[in-house]
Design an enzyme around this catalytic site. Structure first.
Site, mmCIF file in Angstrom:
data_model
loop_
_atom_site.group_PDB
_atom_site.id
_atom_site.type_symbol
_atom_site.label_atom_id
_atom_site.label_comp_id
_atom_site.label_asym_id
_atom_site.label_seq_id
_atom_site.Cartn_x
_atom_site.Cartn_y
_atom_site.Cartn_z
ATOM 1 N N GLU A 25 31.953 140.840 42.880
ATOM 2 C CA GLU A 25 31.654 141.429 42.808
ATOM 3 C C GLU A 25 30.012 142.090 42.715
ATOM 4 O O GLU A 25 30.254 140.438 43.795
ATOM 5 C CB GLU A 25 31.810 141.089 40.483
ATOM 6 N N ASN A 172 37.751 147.534 32.756
ATOM 7 C CA ASN A 172 38.106 146.117 33.279
ATOM 8 C C ASN A 172 37.399 146.253 31.853
ATOM 9 O O ASN A 172 36.216 146.933 31.093
ATOM 10 C CB ASN A 172 36.960 145.710 34.908
ATOM 11 N N GLU A 173 38.761 145.211 31.655
ATOM 12 C CA GLU A 173 37.453 144.669 29.748
ATOM 13 C C GLU A 173 37.309 145.968 29.120
ATOM 14 O O GLU A 173 36.393 145.671 28.826
ATOM 15 C CB GLU A 173 36.550 143.564 29.937
ATOM 16 N N TYR A 240 38.816 132.466 31.614
ATOM 17 C CA TYR A 240 37.908 131.375 31.731
ATOM 18 C C TYR A 240 38.119 129.943 31.645
ATOM 19 O O TYR A 240 38.483 130.082 29.996
ATOM 20 C CB TYR A 240 36.676 131.713 32.386
ATOM 21 N N GLU A 298 41.050 137.540 36.639
ATOM 22 C CA GLU A 298 39.890 136.893 36.861
ATOM 23 C C GLU A 298 40.172 135.807 35.916
ATOM 24 O O GLU A 298 40.619 135.616 34.619
ATOM 25 C CB GLU A 298 38.889 137.669 35.565
ATOM 26 N N GLN A 347 34.195 134.134 41.452
ATOM 27 C CA GLN A 347 34.693 134.626 42.299
ATOM 28 C C GLN A 347 34.681 134.016 43.506
ATOM 29 O O GLN A 347 33.638 133.042 44.182
ATOM 30 C CB GLN A 347 33.206 135.744 41.852
#
Ligand code: AHR
Length: 491
Positions: A25, A172-173, A240, A298, A347
């Site tokens: 990103e 995204n999200e 996460y 992710e 990432q």
């Protein structure tokens, strides 16, 4: 002694190589400084992308790269990133640190990089901050092999032939940073946007809808119910692992007590439950003629930033703890490869659980890098039936494993042992008339907080391992505390 039962003839599912994917990103030093230094840099580069990073990513056989975000994707306008660099507009990256975005790295730089790496590009298209036309025209610019104005523009900008684009994420999200939408509203928007994701010149798009964060099952249910008739390829999931479980004080990447170590492992193991529960919802709702994949685009360990670094840059070190998390997560993905068809570690360089860290001209490969290198032989193998006796530690399981078979009939076995103090002896029980023998065995092990640093780049690296027995087909292996082990078995 614990038993690992393997049935090599019972193939369960194909392990898509995209499960071993990455995500980069416009965030901190991921793109600028990490991947991209510009053509004029004295750091050796190919079209502005660091040669050392390209070589490292080839070493782990990177199969797919997601770009340009993340949250950044929802404020990215692709036309800012084409044409003469000196004329590209400077914008503010309001998501990450409020820094100026020069747009020097754009569509051509990304697609040329993917071509150089031999990996699939995966675009995250702007849905909440862009328009349908922006998305549609971007796809035409990239993939149309004709003389439309957009295709001509691409040619003028130096690319005669179109690129191939397989994966496109629509938003995204969108339940959060991507517009704070309700699932019903997102589903309607998805229906509209996906209509204009066109296939040009023989290119075929695999469309991916924005899925849930963690255990938001209601999102998955409502989105699938409302979009399934559009035949999406997949729906995403983000998870996460937080050392403390607290977003306000996540915990350090390099100094942590045993309790935080085990909390991180537990939170990473939660991935299995998330996949199973979201998977059940998907399978119960999808159309028979269009199974929908789960795309974990992710994942990784998210710690507090390193002291003295910009809080908006998400720069963290990477320890042996991260390596165990990577190994157990990849084993979970393999074991669920009937539904998980792609995953992207967050990432690639210098951000969150990176495989590479850079410092000016210097580069280092993190412990997580070595896990991806060790696990690469699973890519495009078939998962086979296997079962391992396990043991509870700190409210989770100590061990994970997966076993796959390649086209030549070789078995590939990977283990993680998260226990801080226990070794495990594993005895193989292979349901086969033929005898297997070990042709290769590697290990990654260190103390839980050990890292590779610019002073000591090889403190945590994978090595050949002789901690196994192979006695005329009777195979066993020893897994030391905090370790990742892989074995290749031939007939
Ligand atoms: O990976 C960092 C950020 O985490 C991404 O931009 C966003 O999608 C997620 O919240």
């Amino acid at each position: 002694m614990k038993k690992l039962k393997i049935n090599p003839d019972k193939k369960i599912s194909h392990i898509n190589r995209e499960i071993y994917g990455h995500f980069s990103e416009h965030l901190g030093y991921c793109i600028y400084g990490g991947l991209y230094v510009g053509e004029d840099s004295d750091i050796p580069n190919i079209n502005g992308v660091r040669k050392d990073v390209i070589d490292a990513l080839k070493e782990i056989k990177i199969p797919v790269l997601r770009w340009p975000g993340g949250c950044f994707a929802e404020e990215y306008h692709w036309e800012d990133g084409i044409g003469k660099k000196s004329e590209r507009p400077v914008r503010i990256n309001t998501c990450w640190g409020g820094v100026e975005e020069t747009n020097a790295f754009g569509t051509h730089e990304f697609f040329n990089l993917c071509e150089e790496l031999g990996c699939e590009p995966y675009l995250a298209a702007n849905m909440s901050g862009g328009t349908v036309w922006e998305m549609q025209s971007w796809i035409e610019y990239i993939t149309y092999d004709g003389n439309s104005e957009l295709a001509r523009k691409r040619k003028q900008n130096g690319r005669e032939k179109p690129w191939k684009l397989k994966y496109i994420g629509v938003g995204n999200e969108n339940w959060g940073g991507g517009g704070n939408m309700r699932p019903e509203f997102y589903a309607d928007e998805y229906r509209k946007y996906q209509t204009f994701c066109k296939d040009y010149s023989g290119n075929h798009l695999y469309k991916i809808a924005c899925g849930a964060g963690d255990g938001n099952y209601d999102w998955t249910k409502k989105v699938i119910e409302n979009i399934k008739w559009t035949n999406p390829y997949g729906i995403s999931l983000h998870h996460y692992s937080l050392p403390t479980g607290n977003w306000d004080k996540k915990g350090s990447a390099v100094k942590f007590p045993d309790s935080e170590y085990y909390h991180t492992i537990q939170d990473a193991m939660y991935m299995d439950e998330l996949i199973k529960k979201h998977g059940e919802i998907i399978r119960s709702l999808e159309k028979e003629d269009n199974p929908i994949a789960l795309i974990v685009d992710e994942w990784g360990v998210w710690c507090d930033v390193e002291e003295g670094t910009n809080p908006g840059f998400l720069y963290q070190q990477n320890s042996m703890r991260d390596a165990v998390v990577a190994a157990l997560t990849l084993n979970i993905f393999n074991k669920n490869s009937d539904i998980v068809k792609m995953a992207n570690l967050a990432q690639t360089v210098n951000v969150l659980q990176s495989v590479i860290l850079t410092d000016g001209k210097e580069i280092l490969k993190t412990p997580t890098f070595y896990v991806f290198k060790m696990f690469a032989p699973h890519q495009d193998n078939d998962l086979v039936e296997s079962e391992l006796q396990n043991e509870k530690i700190a409210d989770t399981q100590a061990l994970t494993h997966s076993v796959s078979v390649n086209g030549e009939g070789e078995l590939f076995v990977t283990f993680s042992n998260a226990s801080l103090d226990k070794s495990f002896e594993i005895e193989f029980d292979i349901a086969s008339e033929e005898k297997y023998s070990v042709s290769d065995c590697e290990i990654l092990t260190a103390k839980k907080e050990d890292c590779n640093t610019f002073e000591d780049r090889e403190k945590v690296i994978s090595k050949a391992y002789d901690g196994y027995n192979d006695n005329n087909g009777q195979i066993s292996v020893s897994l030391p505390p905090v370790s990742v082990v892989c074995l290749k078995l031939n007939k």
